[in-house]
Design an enzyme around this catalytic site. Structure first.
Site, PDB file in Angstrom:
ATOM      1  CG  ASN A  89      43.164 -26.616  23.982  1.00 51.21           C
ATOM      2  OD1 ASN A  89      42.224 -26.858  23.218  1.00 51.21           O
ATOM      3  ND2 ASN A  89      43.429 -25.390  24.413  1.00 51.21           N
ATOM      4  CD1 TRP A  90      43.964 -32.305  20.426  1.00 51.91           C
ATOM      5  CD2 TRP A  90      42.220 -33.209  19.353  1.00 51.91           C
ATOM      6  NE1 TRP A  90      44.086 -33.671  20.497  1.00 51.91           N
ATOM      7  CE2 TRP A  90      43.034 -34.249  19.846  1.00 51.91           C
ATOM      8  CE3 TRP A  90      41.061 -33.541  18.657  1.00 51.91           C
ATOM      9  CZ2 TRP A  90      42.724 -35.599  19.654  1.00 51.91           C
ATOM     10  CZ3 TRP A  90      40.742 -34.883  18.460  1.00 51.91           C
ATOM     11  CH2 TRP A  90      41.575 -35.897  18.957  1.00 51.91           C
ATOM     12  CE  LYS A  91      45.685 -23.907  21.967  1.00 57.60           C
ATOM     13  NZ  LYS A  91      46.683 -22.857  22.053  1.00 57.60           N
ATOM     14  CG  HIS A 117      42.824 -21.521  26.478  1.00 59.12           C
ATOM     15  ND1 HIS A 117      43.352 -20.625  25.568  1.00 59.12           N
ATOM     16  CD2 HIS A 117      43.697 -22.562  26.531  1.00 59.12           C
ATOM     17  CE1 HIS A 117      44.485 -21.113  25.100  1.00 59.12           C
ATOM     18  NE2 HIS A 117      44.724 -22.282  25.672  1.00 59.12           N
ATOM     19  CD  GLU A 147      44.421 -20.080  21.994  1.00 68.04           C
ATOM     20  OE1 GLU A 147      43.599 -20.991  21.814  1.00 68.04           O
ATOM     21  OE2 GLU A 147      45.650 -20.240  21.892  1.00 68.04           O
ATOM     22  CD  GLU A 163      47.428 -23.344  28.646  1.00 66.87           C
ATOM     23  OE1 GLU A 163      47.941 -24.275  28.010  1.00 66.87           O
ATOM     24  OE2 GLU A 163      46.392 -22.765  28.280  1.00 66.87           O
ATOM     25  N   GLY A 191      51.906 -21.177  21.881  1.00 65.29           N
ATOM     26  CA  GLY A 191      52.116 -21.197  20.435  1.00 65.29           C
ATOM     27  C   GLY A 191      53.342 -20.440  19.957  1.00 65.29           C
ATOM     28  CB  SER A 241      55.858 -23.555  23.739  1.00 65.01           C
ATOM     29  OG  SER A 241      55.300 -22.524  22.955  1.00 65.01           O
ATOM     30  N   GLY A 255      49.030 -27.870  23.442  1.00 66.77           N
ATOM     31  CA  GLY A 255      48.312 -27.451  22.244  1.00 66.77           C
ATOM     32  C   GLY A 255      48.864 -28.149  21.009  1.00 66.77           C
ATOM     33  N   GLY A 256      49.680 -27.424  20.257  1.00 66.56           N
ATOM     34  CA  GLY A 256      50.181 -27.913  18.967  1.00 66.56           C
ATOM     35  C   GLY A 256      50.692 -29.352  18.972  1.00 66.56           C
TER      36      GLY A 256
HETATM   37  P1  13P Z   1      50.778 -24.715  22.606  1.00 65.87           P
HETATM   38  O1  13P Z   1      51.215 -25.995  23.256  1.00 65.87           O
HETATM   39  O2  13P Z   1      50.488 -24.847  21.148  1.00 65.87           O
HETATM   40  O3  13P Z   1      51.710 -23.590  22.953  1.00 65.87           O
HETATM   41  O4  13P Z   1      49.360 -24.329  23.264  1.00 65.87           O
HETATM   42  C1  13P Z   1      49.222 -24.350  24.634  1.00 65.87           C
HETATM   43  C2  13P Z   1      47.807 -24.172  24.967  1.00 65.87           C
HETATM   44  O5  13P Z   1      47.214 -23.122  24.750  1.00 65.87           O
HETATM   45  C3  13P Z   1      47.091 -25.323  25.542  1.00 65.87           C
HETATM   46  O6  13P Z   1      45.865 -24.944  26.083  1.00 65.87           O
END
Ligand code: 13P
Length: 269
Positions: free
Chosen positions: A8-10, A106, A108, A179, A185, A223, A244-245
């Site tokens: 997930n590149w956000k 999600h 967010e 999640e 994050g 994470s 994510g990251g």
């Molecule tokens: P991180 O891997 O950066 O913690 O993000 C997880 C995430 O929100 C994937 O959707």
């Protein structure tokens, strides 16, 4: 069961050039892996990346001759097709642009965009109507975790699946991603024992909603990185990772995929 590693590149990266570099790097490393003599496609996870909507076309074109899927991060809840909804992109448009799955729920989007249960149900319905799969994200806050309320919170989030019409037709197009909000994050991850307990509870709950959901993959997200992926990958209760990251770095993303590849090989004995 097929495992999944989804990036997930956000709202990353900043430029088309970087998107191109990232997809090219993922593609060449994956193709190299795939062409090795001992490559076992039955154990290698299905890969998917979910770029920003603005980058969807470029990413899907770059990856079109591979079996790496491209997903989107959001779809409009106003209409499944076209219409006067400024700023929205529909499930139909995402599919046409090369997306085959969408994230829904999600944390967010739940928190920054105040997405309600009704919104999430509508998005899932529109996704299925148009032929997109759904990665349904759920997770508890740190407050709920500290109170030991993780499982009731997740069940509350999952119960909206009961409102979906014709769920039987779509069970092969649902992935559940657990999640924990406090893990996204932050570099903090629950123990593998906690994740396994939660995944077992999720499986039991969704199977109670509809027996066909017994086969829905349940991914862990929060994470996940190249250093901690092995422990998740080694568990028979974890069907993959939503990353994510670490998914913004081709080497780290493919290293997480390798963990699930090896994990699956070991589980298959
Ligand atoms: P991180 O891997 O950066 O913690 O993000 C997880 C995430 O929100 C994937 O959707």
């Amino acid at each position: 069961m097929q495992s999944w590693v989804i990036g997930n590149w956000k709202k990353n990266p900043a430029t088309l050039t970087e998107v191109n570099e990232l997809t090219s790097a993922i593609k060449s490393k994956f193709l190299q892996k795939q062409s090795s003599q001992d490559f076992d496609s039955t154990c290698y996870p299905q890969l998917m990346v979910a770029p920003s909507t603005i980058h969807l076309v470029m990413a899907s074109q770059s990856l079109e001759d591979t079996n790496i899927l491209v997903g989107c991060q959001d779809i409009s809840a106003k209409s499944a097709t076209i219409g006067a909804y400024t700023g929205d992109s529909s499930a139909q448009q995402m599919l046409n642009a090369g997306g085959s799955w969408t994230l829904v729920g999600h944390s967010e989007r739940r928190s920054y965009h105040r997405e309600t249960e009704d919104t999430l149900i509508t998005k899932m319905r529109f996704a299925f109507e148009q032929g997109l799969g759904v990665v349904f994200c759920i997770g508890e806050t740190i407050e709920a975790y500290d109170l030991g309320k993780t499982i009731p919170v997740l069940e509350e989030q999952l119960q909206i699946l009961k409102s979906l019409p014709n769920l039987n037709e779509f069970f092969a197009k649902i992935i559940i991603a657990y999640e924990p909000v406090w893990s996204i994050g932050t570099g903090k991850v629950p123990s593998i024992e906690e994740v396994e307990k939660v995944h077992q509870a999720i499986k039991q709950y969704v199977t109670g909603i509809n027996a066909s959901l017994a086969d829905a993959p349940i991914l862990y997200g929060g994470s996940v990185n190249a250093d901690n992926a092995d422990q998740f990958a080694a568990s028979k209760w974890v069907d993959g990772a939503l990353v994510g990251g670490a998914s913004l770095d081709a080497d780290k993303f493919l290293s997480i995929a390798d963990s699930f590849y090896q994990g699956k090989q070991q589980l298959n004995g």
